[in-house]
Design a protein around this motif. Structure first.
Motif, PDB file in Angstrom:
ATOM      1  N   MET A 188      45.627  42.938  50.204  1.00 17.76           N
ATOM      2  CA  MET A 188      44.402  43.664  50.579  1.00 17.76           C
ATOM      3  C   MET A 188      44.723  44.841  51.505  1.00 17.76           C
ATOM      4  N   VAL A 193      28.214  59.537  38.668  1.00 19.06           N
ATOM      5  CA  VAL A 193      28.644  58.600  37.625  1.00 19.06           C
ATOM      6  C   VAL A 193      29.238  57.324  38.233  1.00 19.06           C
ATOM      7  N   VAL A 250      25.804  28.564  45.789  1.00 17.79           N
ATOM      8  CA  VAL A 250      27.252  28.624  45.549  1.00 17.79           C
ATOM      9  C   VAL A 250      27.518  29.059  44.105  1.00 17.79           C
ATOM     10  N   PHE A 266      26.558  32.725  43.620  1.00 15.07           N
ATOM     11  CA  PHE A 266      27.526  33.632  44.237  1.00 15.07           C
ATOM     12  C   PHE A 266      28.795  33.727  43.393  1.00 15.07           C
ATOM     13  N   LEU A 269      28.965  52.588  31.731  1.00 15.08           N
ATOM     14  CA  LEU A 269      30.166  52.402  32.541  1.00 15.08           C
ATOM     15  C   LEU A 269      29.879  51.410  33.664  1.00 15.08           C
ATOM     16  N   VAL A 288      43.314  53.892  36.564  1.00 17.82           N
ATOM     17  CA  VAL A 288      44.672  53.337  36.489  1.00 17.82           C
ATOM     18  C   VAL A 288      45.329  53.679  35.163  1.00 17.82           C
ATOM     19  N   PHE A 303      46.104  55.487  41.286  1.00 15.98           N
ATOM     20  CA  PHE A 303      45.937  54.206  41.972  1.00 15.98           C
ATOM     21  C   PHE A 303      45.142  54.338  43.267  1.00 15.98           C
ATOM     22  N   LEU A 332      34.635  45.306  46.425  1.00 12.16           N
ATOM     23  CA  LEU A 332      34.802  44.187  47.343  1.00 12.16           C
ATOM     24  C   LEU A 332      33.723  44.209  48.428  1.00 12.16           C
ATOM     25  N   SER A 381      25.386  27.990  55.609  1.00 12.26           N
ATOM     26  CA  SER A 381      26.546  27.499  56.349  1.00 12.26           C
ATOM     27  C   SER A 381      27.764  27.324  55.467  1.00 12.26           C
ATOM     28  N   LEU A 382      28.064  28.339  54.687  1.00 16.21           N
ATOM     29  CA  LEU A 382      29.258  28.261  53.853  1.00 16.21           C
ATOM     30  C   LEU A 382      30.501  28.544  54.679  1.00 16.21           C
ATOM     31  N   MET A 401      29.744  19.798  51.386  1.00 23.95           N
ATOM     32  CA  MET A 401      29.362  20.995  50.615  1.00 23.95           C
ATOM     33  C   MET A 401      29.894  22.261  51.278  1.00 23.95           C
ATOM     34  N   ARG A 402      29.874  22.206  52.636  1.00 24.68           N
ATOM     35  CA  ARG A 402      30.341  23.374  53.376  1.00 24.68           C
ATOM     36  C   ARG A 402      31.807  23.637  53.042  1.00 24.68           C
ATOM     37  N   GLY A 423      32.190  24.848  49.605  1.00 28.71           N
ATOM     38  CA  GLY A 423      31.769  26.254  49.587  1.00 28.71           C
ATOM     39  C   GLY A 423      32.858  27.170  50.064  1.00 28.71           C
ATOM     40  N   ILE A 424      33.515  26.774  51.157  1.00 31.39           N
ATOM     41  CA  ILE A 424      34.601  27.610  51.701  1.00 31.39           C
ATOM     42  C   ILE A 424      35.714  27.767  50.681  1.00 31.39           C
ATOM     43  N   VAL A 475      35.769  27.265  47.301  1.00 27.48           N
ATOM     44  CA  VAL A 475      35.476  28.013  46.066  1.00 27.48           C
ATOM     45  C   VAL A 475      35.255  29.487  46.360  1.00 27.48           C
ATOM     46  N   THR A 476      34.657  29.772  47.510  1.00 25.55           N
ATOM     47  CA  THR A 476      34.431  31.169  47.855  1.00 25.55           C
ATOM     48  C   THR A 476      35.745  31.882  48.077  1.00 25.55           C
ATOM     49  N   ALA A 483      37.354  32.550  44.795  1.00 25.32           N
ATOM     50  CA  ALA A 483      36.699  33.657  44.085  1.00 25.32           C
ATOM     51  C   ALA A 483      37.099  34.993  44.676  1.00 25.32           C
ATOM     52  N   LEU A 484      37.122  35.081  46.011  1.00 26.05           N
ATOM     53  CA  LEU A 484      37.477  36.346  46.649  1.00 26.05           C
ATOM     54  C   LEU A 484      38.912  36.745  46.330  1.00 26.05           C
ATOM     55  N   VAL A 493      39.090  37.998  42.746  1.00 22.76           N
ATOM     56  CA  VAL A 493      38.589  39.360  42.551  1.00 22.76           C
ATOM     57  C   VAL A 493      39.507  40.381  43.203  1.00 22.76           C
ATOM     58  N   ALA A 494      39.928  40.050  44.443  1.00 23.64           N
ATOM     59  CA  ALA A 494      40.728  41.014  45.180  1.00 23.64           C
ATOM     60  C   ALA A 494      42.087  41.227  44.553  1.00 23.64           C
ATOM     61  N   CYS A 495      42.620  40.178  43.987  1.00 21.20           N
ATOM     62  CA  CYS A 495      43.990  40.277  43.489  1.00 21.20           C
ATOM     63  C   CYS A 495      44.049  40.346  41.969  1.00 21.20           C
ATOM     64  N   VAL A 526      49.752  53.532  33.655  1.00 21.98           N
ATOM     65  CA  VAL A 526      50.087  52.122  33.862  1.00 21.98           C
ATOM     66  C   VAL A 526      51.599  51.946  33.934  1.00 21.98           C
ATOM     67  N   GLY A 542      52.953  53.019  37.163  1.00 24.84           N
ATOM     68  CA  GLY A 542      52.618  52.017  38.173  1.00 24.84           C
ATOM     69  C   GLY A 542      53.603  50.861  38.145  1.00 24.84           C
ATOM     70  N   GLN A 580      56.455  49.898  41.076  1.00 22.19           N
ATOM     71  CA  GLN A 580      56.450  48.592  41.736  1.00 22.19           C
ATOM     72  C   GLN A 580      57.707  47.779  41.438  1.00 22.19           C
ATOM     73  N   GLY A 616      29.643  57.202  31.299  1.00 21.53           N
ATOM     74  CA  GLY A 616      28.551  56.707  32.132  1.00 21.53           C
ATOM     75  C   GLY A 616      27.195  57.245  31.750  1.00 21.53           C
TER      76      GLY A 616
END
Lengths: 284, 357
Positions: free
Chosen positions: A30, A63, A213, A216, A238, A248, A254, A265, A280-281, B3-4, B7-8, B10-11, B14-15, B18-20, B70, B73, B77, B356
């Protein structure tokens, strides 16, 4: 070493692998994405002086703003339809289906996840195509005279997402429903509440954390997905992941792709914070 | 509490997901008996690689990519020595070479006299009189179609793409440079003479094309749409789209319109940081040899014309590739135009608006 010190060391030892994992596979990548988003691709070279130029372009170009809006709309639409499908399914599994059949149905529910995501998308394309299963059936039944356009539309994208993510949401809602003590619903019925009132005033409020949950997760997976809109949506509009891939794949920009990813994000973070606060997650 | 925690977890998953998301990955350092090649998908056909592997006792590891961006890239790397061979669009050879990714080659190592004269293009493969890549395959971004659904004669006229008859029956290939150049040809603009002043007219014409189109997509998406009958025409398609479907559906065909079309060309070179340059050069020599060229031209991923005119193709294969029509097609087609970085950025902006809009 004192007992307290040993306890602290033990805590770090247990937490260490998870922290290292998070550092290597989340924090560092990140940080790199953030740093890259401040660079600029100028021609074939990379300008490494930090600036907000990419963000200005990402947020100032109609766009890209439109792509962001499209992504949010598709994500919310997917969540809405998925909740409508998943909640009744989870309710039936939790309360109406005998336990042994419930386990079988749960197993069946996860079956689609055993196949490739790309294969599932292309399968839907064949189902929704002009000469696909749906159009053939509609034509055969005389419902329509000409094939209707289903594939390569936003509708197709949402159908694909709902199919992929409804089961995920069903499982999170199911997990929430089975944790509600049966005595709560019995008490409501004993006090004269109808089945519908029990559902609306007891079961539904208590199962909201599971819904949140699931919603989300569905939103996150849908808004960040590139493959399904690309295959089923036909690029008729799009979405943000497609805009990122465009940077990319076609120009190797990039830094711009990184800036758009950070915007994506940020949207997810915005969706996460209120949900986390209310239900309270996060631990405080 | 339970559940808490769920939640932590799975969240967080997910993050991270998405981020990676995505991620290319380099090739990894190969053993001395291995060669690592960064290629277009036509080089992944085992039938192409096997003769070289058997003759030299090596394993050729291939990673396919789509789009020079690509590939760069992936190279950026990777560690020096990770990659030995690089297949790249000829138009991108100068910038890739100037960025230091390609090793100089000896022109005497390759059969230049056997290459079609039009594809030798020293301005693309040489930088400051040094050879950096060798032409290996070429084809056209033009019009692919289903001859049972559209009139083949119509397809010889670019303007038919804007004919209401074909509304909703068109797929647009999503590579902006050849597709915008094809639109420029329809407007009577020479692709090599596109300037910023031409972009508004091209944008308008593209917008009209979008009204006609059912979808815009990559090679696989447009090819699937044509094969399944979702569309009957691919703008920007060519032999590389229809040839592999010939056996399933002989009605799928392609043509260069009378106004002209865009000619793509790919080249092969040795990566500057390769530690196996001799073996890599040997592989390049194999690919541009008659045998390698025949196998490459008819690769399972996509077919196209070999750069080497001595490639031993069958009469049927030559017919599919329209071998005999090549002199006319080459004369009536423009090689990819290389816009300068500023024009390139503006063209991509127009294309992004098109997607678009």
């Amino acid at each position: 070493m004192t007992e307290e010190g040993r306890s602290t060391a033990r805590g770090w030892a247990f937490a260490g692998p998870a922290l290292a994992w998070t550092l290597v596979f989340f924090v560092v990548p990140m940080a790199l994405v953030l740093a890259y988003s401040g660079f600029r691709r100028i021609g074939g070279s990379l300008e490494t002086t930090l600036s907000l130029a990419n963000y200005e372009r990402a947020l100032g170009t109609p766009v890209f703003r439109s792509a962001l809006a499209n992504s949010i709309e598709v994500g919310l639409l997917t969540v809405a339809v998925s909740v409508l499908v998943a909640y009744p399914a989870a309710y039936l599994l939790a309360y109406r289906v005998p336990a042994r059949w419930g386990r079988l149905l749960l197993a069946l529910a996860v079956l689609p996840f055993w196949t490739s995501y790309v294969v599932r998308s292309y399968s839907w394309l064949l189902v929704l195509a002009r000469e696909g299963v749906v159009n053939r059936a509609l034509l055969g039944l005389g419902v329509v005279q000409e094939p209707i356009t289903l594939a390569n539309t936003r509708t197709a994208t949402v159908i694909g997402f709902v199919h992929f993510f409804t089961m995920l949401m069903t499982l999170t809602i199911y997990a929430s429903l089975v944790q509600i003590p049966a005595s709560y619903r019995k008490a409501a019925r004993d006090l004269g509440a109808s089945g519908w009132r029990t559902l609306v005033h007891v079961t539904l409020p208590l199962s909201v954390p599971g819904v949140v949950v699931g919603a989300f997760l569905t939103f996150v997976l849908a808004i960040g997905d590139y493959i399904t809109p690309q295959i089923l949506g036909g690029a008729r509009e799009l979405l943000l992941p497609q805009a990122i891939m465009l940077q990319v794949q076609r120009t190797g920009d990039f830094p711009m792709a990184a800036a758009l990813s950070v915007v994506l994000l940020a949207v997810i973070a915005v969706a996460y914070v209120p949900a986390a606060r209310r239900f309270s997650l996060v631990t405080r | 509490m339970r559940m808490r925690r769920i939640g932590i977890i799975v969240t967080a998953i997910a993050l991270v997901g998405v981020a990676c998301g995505g991620g290319g990955g380099g090739g990894g350092a190969g053993a001395p008996t291995e060669l690592n090649a960064l290629v277009w998908c036509d080089h992944t056909d085992p039938e192409l690689l096997r003769p070289f592997e058997e003759a030299n006792g090596v394993k050729v590891n291939v990673k396919d990519y789509e789009g020079t961006g690509v590939a760069l890239g992936i190279l950026e790397q990777s560690q020096p020595g990770d990659w030995d061979v690089f297949v790249v669009d000829s138009v991108d050879v100068p910038r890739v070479a100037q960025a230091g990714w390609l090793a100089p080659l000896d022109p005497n190592d390759f059969p230049w006299d056997d290459f079609f004269p039009e594809v030798r293009m020293p301005e693309m493969h040489y930088v400051d009189d040094t050879l950096y890549a060798v032409p290996e395959k070429f084809g056209y971004n033009t019009i692919a179609y289903n001859s049972e659904k559209v009139d083949p004669e119509d397809m010889r006229d670019l303007q038919s793409l804007w004919d209401p008859t074909y509304r909703g029956r068109i797929a647009v290939y999503d590579y902006y440079i050849p597709t915008m150049e094809l639109v420029a040809i329809a407007l009577g603009i020479e692709p090599s003479e596109i300037t910023e002043d031409d972009l508004p007219a091209i944008a308008d014409k593209l917008a009209e094309l979008k009204e006609q189109a059912a979808l815009t997509g990559d090679v696989v998406t447009t090819q699937t749409a044509l094969a399944t009958g979702e569309v009957d025409i691919i703008v920007g398609g060519g032999e590389y789209v229809t040839a592999v479907l010939e056996s399933e559906n002989p009605a799928l065909d392609w043509v260069l319109p009378d106004q002209g079309g865009i000619r793509w060309q790919q080249a092969i070179g040795v990566v500057a940081t390769s530690e196996k340059k001799d073996l890599a050069t040997k592989f390049v020599q194999y690919i541009v040899s008659p045998e390698g060229q025949a196998r490459l031209a008819t690769s399972s991923c996509y077919w196209a014309m070999p750069a080497n005119s001595k490639a031993p193709l069958s009469a049927e294969e030559k017919e599919i590739l329209r071998w005999d029509e090549q002199p006319g097609f080459i004369a009536n087609s423009d090689p990819y135009f290389i816009p300068d970085p500023e024009l390139d950025r503006k063209m991509l902006d127009v294309w992004t608006e098109f997607l678009g809009g």
